[in-house]
Scaffold this active site. Structure first.
Site, PDB file in Angstrom:
ATOM      1  CG  HIS A 162      -1.926   1.008   1.337  1.00  0.00           C
ATOM      2  ND1 HIS A 162      -1.675   2.312   1.662  1.00  0.00           N
ATOM      3  CD2 HIS A 162      -3.258   0.926   1.122  1.00  0.00           C
ATOM      4  CE1 HIS A 162      -2.806   2.996   1.660  1.00  0.00           C
ATOM      5  NE2 HIS A 162      -3.784   2.175   1.327  1.00  0.00           N
TER       6      HIS A 162
ATOM      7  CG  ASP B 212       0.650  -2.074   6.156  1.00  0.00           C
ATOM      8  OD1 ASP B 212      -0.247  -2.054   7.028  1.00  0.00           O
ATOM      9  OD2 ASP B 212       0.507  -1.602   5.018  1.00  0.00           O
TER      10      ASP B 212
ATOM     11  CD  GLN C  47      -6.894  -4.147   4.224  1.00  0.00           C
ATOM     12  OE1 GLN C  47      -7.795  -4.895   4.608  1.00  0.00           O
ATOM     13  NE2 GLN C  47      -7.140  -2.941   3.758  1.00  0.00           N
TER      14      GLN C  47
ATOM     15  CE  LYS D  28      -7.286   0.160   6.114  1.00  0.00           C
ATOM     16  NZ  LYS D  28      -8.033   0.458   4.888  1.00  0.00           N
TER      17      LYS D  28
ATOM     18  CB  CYS E  13      -3.517   3.133  -1.795  1.00  0.00           C
ATOM     19  SG  CYS E  13      -4.707   4.436  -1.555  1.00  0.00           S
TER      20      CYS E  13
HETATM   21  N1  PMP Z   1      -1.764  -0.568   4.626  1.00  0.00           N
HETATM   22  C1  PMP Z   1      -2.708  -1.287   4.038  1.00  0.00           C
HETATM   23  C2  PMP Z   1      -2.391  -2.670   3.571  1.00  0.00           C
HETATM   24  C3  PMP Z   1      -3.997  -0.754   3.892  1.00  0.00           C
HETATM   25  O1  PMP Z   1      -4.943  -1.464   3.302  1.00  0.00           O
HETATM   26  C4  PMP Z   1      -4.263   0.545   4.369  1.00  0.00           C
HETATM   27  C5  PMP Z   1      -5.640   1.182   4.209  1.00  0.00           C
HETATM   28  N2  PMP Z   1      -6.217   1.021   2.954  1.00  0.00           N
HETATM   29  C6  PMP Z   1      -3.231   1.238   4.963  1.00  0.00           C
HETATM   30  C7  PMP Z   1      -2.008   0.659   5.097  1.00  0.00           C
HETATM   31  C8  PMP Z   1      -3.423   2.618   5.495  1.00  0.00           C
HETATM   32  O2  PMP Z   1      -4.382   2.637   6.475  1.00  0.00           O
HETATM   33  P1  PMP Z   1      -4.944   4.045   6.979  1.00  0.00           P
HETATM   34  O3  PMP Z   1      -5.523   4.719   5.789  1.00  0.00           O
HETATM   35  O4  PMP Z   1      -5.953   3.672   7.994  1.00  0.00           O
HETATM   36  O5  PMP Z   1      -3.786   4.774   7.529  1.00  0.00           O
END
Ligand code: PMP
Length: 408
Positions: free
Chosen positions: A121, A199, A202, A225, A363
């Site tokens: 991401h 990270d 998810q 999430k 993203c």
């Molecule tokens: N890492 C991953 C794998 C994600 O899916 C996301 C959110 N789509 C993020 C980081 C970032 O999370 P946040 O927008 O809550 O900071």
């Protein structure tokens, strides 16, 4: 199996009562909130709100206790090494930035390498681009296999890069749902003496975690999430790792002593929590963790696997539908394209049938490039989704495929 989701939990989510027609398949972006989370926030504002860590009066002391109790609760939920090594941030993104600007800025030098993957991401890419840019260091990426897993041979090779300083990889892919072998990723990094950030944005919503056992040097996640409110995330690390790091953001609450010309900094966890935090949201996050524990993370993982395999059974036979990602080791995410159609158009058609999915690059532009697509549509499942939701998706997709087939 229930048409009300895992253990009938769908009934606990008021949004589905207010929008009974909605088939919500976008939980990877953010989840809906159960009544106990909404109640905890409303109740805290109605009966217990005050700023924290300034406890000259009882209400503030009680609010501080509620806030700090969630830290203990979350540390226990994720089996963190210690409560003080769980830092509340705004979200997973801010947690990665904390590590990048605190650890990265002070440990990376010219020529050093941060190893990411092309599946990341942007939240686990851009902070490293910024900080390596400031330090004259650089970022390298582990490749993805054609079926959407991390290429472990490529990882093993890149771990030997002479100036490698840090590994930063996702635990679960938001774009494909691939569950990576986190333990192996950590062990391989450590075998080369390299620290690793995972990270878990998810992963935390979908898998039981034991972060002490996993042993990643840094682990990040987001409350929104996993049924909790937005505005809260966590960085979890070993206390001695955090202890050795300078502050990221400066301001109130994170200091020991401040003079006009200089300051000294508080102990953990306050050193990394500058300013007034998202107090009520942290309280709501605590309620979300209680709720998830009530459902059971093992059950959640098993339920999603069942929904995922059911979805594959329904979607695989649809000619004209391109599915991405591996057939196993997946959280409840299905990324797809209808041949001849743009993902945004597919999502638009699904929306007209009250099915909410996301379309775009998620993203994860490098991952899209590796798949050689511009975008995908993504359906993602959580505890309140049902086989009926999957049936609705499959039914509409058959129609959409026919439409584009006939009009191609
Ligand atoms: N890492 C991953 C794998 C994600 O899916 C996301 C959110 N789509 C993020 C980081 C970032 O999370 P946040 O927008 O809550 O900071």
């Amino acid at each position: 199996y229930s048409s009300l989701g895992l253990r009938g939990c769908k009934a606990d989510f008021p949004l589905f009562r207010h929008r009974p027609e909605l088939v919500f398949l976008d939980s990877a972006a953010s989840t809906q909130k159960p009544q106990p989370v909404i109640d905890a926030i409303a109740d805290f504002y109605a009966r217990g709100y005050a700023n924290i860590h300034r406890g000259a009066y009882r209400l503030s002391a009680q609010a501080t206790d509620r806030f700090e109790a969630v830290r203990e609760r979350a540390a226990q939920f994720f089996k963190a090494p210690a409560a003080e090594s769980l830092i509340f941030t705004r979200n997973a993104t801010e947690a990665v930035n904390l590590v990048a600007y605190s650890w990265g800025l002070h440990n990376l030098n010219a020529g050093d390498v941060v190893l990411v993957s092309e599946m990341e991401h942007h939240a686990n890419l851009v902070p490293w681009h910024l900080v390596t840019g400031l330090r004259g260091a650089r970022v390298e990426a582990v490749r993805m296999t054609p079926d959407g897993r991390l290429d472990l041979e490529d990882y093993a090779q890149k771990l030997q890069l002479p100036n490698l300083k840090l590994v930063a990889l996702q635990h679960v892919s938001n774009a494909l749902g691939t569950i990576h072998p986190a333990r192996q990723l950590v062990d391989m990094a450590h075998a080369h003496g390299k620290p690793i950030l995972l990270d878990g944005a998810q992963a935390a919503p979908h898998l039981p975690l034991n972060l002490t056992e996993l042993g990643a040097d840094f682990y990040v996640l987001s409350s929104h999430k996993m049924l909790g409110p937005s505005g809260v995330g966590c960085l979890i690390a070993a206390p001695d790792t955090l202890e050795a790091m300078p502050p990221f953001l400066g301001g109130g609450d994170m200091i020991r002593e401040v003079y006009a010309e200089r300051s000294t900094y508080a102990d953990l966890p306050n050193r990394f929590e500058a300013g007034t935090p998202a107090i009520a949201e942290v309280v709501g996050f605590g309620a979300a963790l209680d709720y998830l524990e009530g459902l059971g993370m093992e059950h959640i993982h098993a339920y999603e696997a069942e929904l995922f395999h059911y979805a594959l059974e329904q979607l695989n036979p649809i000619e004209g539908l391109e599915l991405y990602g591996p057939d196993s080791d997946r959280a409840g995410v299905i990324s797809f394209n209808v041949r001849g159609a743009h993902a945004h158009d597919v999502a638009g058609f699904l929306d007209e049938a009250n099915i909410g999915v996301r379309a775009g690059h998620h993203c994860a532009q490098p991952l899209m490039r590796a798949l050689d697509v511009e975008s995908t549509a993504r359906a993602s499942f959580y505890v309140y989704n049902t086989k009926e939701d999957v049936d609705a998706l499959a039914r509409e997709l058959r129609d959409i495929v026919n439409f584009f087939g006939e009009n191609a």
